[in-house]
Scaffold this motif. Structure first.
Motif, short mmCIF file in Angstrom:
data_model
loop_
_atom_site.label_atom_id
_atom_site.label_comp_id
_atom_site.label_asym_id
_atom_site.label_seq_id
_atom_site.Cartn_x
_atom_site.Cartn_y
_atom_site.Cartn_z
N GLY A 35 7.76 -6.02 15.38
CA GLY A 35 7.75 -5.78 13.94
C GLY A 35 6.41 -6.09 13.31
N THR A 36 5.76 -7.17 13.79
CA THR A 36 4.44 -7.53 13.27
C THR A 36 3.42 -6.44 13.58
N GLY A 146 8.55 -3.78 23.68
CA GLY A 146 8.50 -3.53 22.24
C GLY A 146 7.09 -3.23 21.75
N LEU A 147 6.12 -3.98 22.25
CA LEU A 147 4.73 -3.74 21.86
C LEU A 147 4.23 -2.41 22.40
N LEU A 148 4.66 -2.07 23.62
CA LEU A 148 4.30 -0.75 24.16
C LEU A 148 4.89 0.36 23.30
N ALA A 149 6.10 0.15 22.79
CA ALA A 149 6.75 1.17 21.98
C ALA A 149 6.01 1.42 20.67
N THR A 150 5.26 0.43 20.19
CA THR A 150 4.48 0.63 18.96
C THR A 150 3.15 1.33 19.24
N GLY A 151 2.84 1.57 20.52
CA GLY A 151 1.61 2.28 20.87
C GLY A 151 0.46 1.38 21.26
N LEU A 152 0.71 0.08 21.45
CA LEU A 152 -0.37 -0.83 21.84
C LEU A 152 -0.64 -0.72 23.34
N PRO A 153 -1.85 -1.09 23.79
CA PRO A 153 -2.21 -0.97 25.20
C PRO A 153 -1.27 -1.75 26.12
N ALA A 154 -1.06 -1.21 27.31
CA ALA A 154 -0.10 -1.80 28.25
C ALA A 154 -0.54 -3.18 28.73
#
Length: 529
Positions: A35-36, A146-154
């Motif tokens: 969410g952040t 979750g962070l991957l789902a936001t488009g952040l690097p793996a």
């Protein structure tokens, strides 16, 4: 039968007993980073926005609060914002889970009963560590996904999830060792909790002063794994090595002590009771004094460190307006320094509320252990007994906040050469949190009086309050949702005008909840299993 016989059955039992509690922990800790990150993607859409905010976040006061910003990216900003909070919460979850399934089981006598069956010596400890380890693994995996789902690097997503899970596993091992030292679950939790709080202070001091101090803190290690900023995978070895040492120590101590005993033997009391123990209040003092002393010292140190760090917040030059708005929303309207101090004491109030909940739940612990029956067989009545513990929950919290305010005033006053003026200001900023903590005390009392089996929900109320106050604005929640927590109504001191009306309302709500709880306690059976 070997020493691990029964581990699988005990692990299944632990999962069944904690299925709701652990599900809430896992989902809450997994959703916060995602969410952040999603919110920051909308707040800082361009690289210019990120460069502007990075200049602000290098300020020593903000570094002391949340650590350094290692990477100029949405991922790096997410790790800076939510990282320390995640690490503290996952450490708390892990230590409470391990103590609950080891020392608490021994203290209540259930483990001795289980031990009479086909269960190996190391099975209970192994089951507790296995359950906690699997929960931390689930948290780490869900955070990364979750962070991957936001488009952040793996790589960065995996590193942040790994850092969170490793902190949890390390504090599970620390709690396993502390559970062998004492006969009391409360003391074991206090020892592990003190280590957790100490790691935060070491990290705060090290990140703004001698860097080597940050490397003495597992919280510092997690930040120095550097998600989204050139990951240092070798730092994970520090967690593995130190965690293995604590785990080995825990297993060695299990083999050397009797069930129900601790390595540190409790001091034998006098054959005859002291005249000072002739009242329920005196007995409550005996039961609460260690906890109260430890919390007072911890919050005083925290207040001094954060008060000293606050002086640097005024050095911000041309701050990013969105960050300024966030700080102002958290802590008032009259300058960034006052906003920062108000935010710090808002957090301090919620930390102090953890002591409030602990003190209130001592009522339920005394009941479930059977000790209160003997006390109530004397001329002592239920309400008099309950009032003795409520005294320390209410006035003890006031003492904690006063200690934090005075220490914060000293720390900040020394930096700005105005000790006399700042002690009074920051003492007020601390004590204004008191009615909100009393609401949680009232809620806990109501649960004990009306639904004692669900008294642990007092912790859920505190955790929900923390999440709503600290992350409600970041997640764009409606104000009426944030207003559900009592801490949202506390005047933001120093910096804002003091209004007595919300204080009176909070106190009235606390009194009403407490009265309902005492009425229920007066009418229901004692004990309730």
């Amino acid at each position: 039968m070997n020493s691990l016989t029964g581990t699988r059955a005990l692990a299944r039992l632990a999962f069944r007993l904690d299925r709701v509690r652990l599900t809430v922990w896992v989902l809450g800790l997994a959703v916060m980073p995602m969410g952040t990150a999603a919110n920051y993607l909308s707040l800082y859409p361009t690289e210019a926005d990120l460069r502007a905010v990075s200049a602000v976040l290098s300020n020593p006061s903000l570094v002391a609060l949340s650590g350094p910003l290692f990477g100029l990216s949405i991922g790096g900003l997410t790790a800076w914002k939510i990282g320390v909070t995640e690490f503290i919460l996952v450490g708390l979850m892990s230590l409470l889970t391990v103590v609950r399934h080891t020392r608490t089981e021994e203290e209540t006598g259930r483990l001795e009963l289980i031990g009479a069956t086909v269960v190996g010596r190391y099975a209970p400890l192994t089951a507790a560590l296995l359950v906690t380890g699997l929960v931390n693994l689930a948290i780490a995996a869900l955070i990364a996904l979750g962070l991957l789902a936001t488009g952040l690097p793996a790589a960065g997503s995996l590193a942040f999830g790994l850092a969170t899970g490793l902190v949890g596993m390390l504090f599970a091992a620390i709690a396993a060792a502390s559970a062998q030292l004492t006969q009391s679950a409360r003391a074991a939790s206090a020892i592990a909790g003190a280590v957790l709080g100490g790691t935060y202070l070491l990290r705060a001091v090290g990140d703004t002063g001698p860097t080597w101090l940050s490397w003495l803190s597992p919280t510092g290690w997690a930040l120095h794994l550097r998600p989204y900023a050139g990951e240092r995978w070798w730092v994970a070895g520090l967690f593995v090595g130190v965690g293995a040492v604590f785990a080995v120590v825990a297993y060695a101590l299990v083999a050397r002590r009797d069930v129900g005993a601790g390595l540190l033997r409790e001091r034998l009391g006098s054959a005859e009771s002291s005249p000072a123990l002739r009242s329920p209040l005196a007995l409550a003092w005996r039961l609460h004094r260690g906890l109260l002393l430890g919390w007072t010292i911890g919050l005083a140190l925290t207040g001094a460190v954060m008060g000293g760090a606050a002086a640097g917040i005024g050095d911000l030059q041309s701050p990013n307006q969105q960050l300024t708005d966030i700080l102002t929303r958290m802590g008032g309207n009259n300058g960034l320094t006052d906003a920062f101090l108000a935010a710090i004491f808002g957090i301090t109030g919620m930390v102090a509320a953890a002591y409030t909940v602990q003190a209130i739940l001592r009522l339920r612990q005394e009941e479930s252990s059977g000790r209160v029956e003997a006390l109530l067989a004397t001329p002592v009545g239920r309400l008099r007994w309950a009032a003795s513990h409520l005294t320390f929950a209410l006035l003890g919290t006031a003492l904690l906040l006063a200690a934090a305010g005075i220490a914060g005033g000293l720390g900040y006053g020394m930096q700005v050469h105005d000790i006399g003026g700042q002690i009074g200001r920051l003492l007020g900023a601390a004590l204004v949190q008191l009615p909100a903590t009393w609401v949680l005390a009232g809620f806990g009392t109501a649960l004990i009086g009306l639904a004692p089996r669900f008294s642990a929900l007092a912790w859920a109320a505190l955790i929900l309050s923390v999440l709503l106050v600290e992350l409600g604005a970041l997640f764009g929640l409606s104000q009426w949702i944030v207003d559900a927590t009592p801490f949202a109504h506390v005047p933001k001191l120093p910096g804002s005008a003091f209004t007595v009306t919300p204080m009176l309302w909070l106190t009235a709500i606390a009194l009403a909840l407490g009265a309902v709880g005492l009425a229920g306690l007066h009418r229901r059976d004692v004990p309730v299993a």
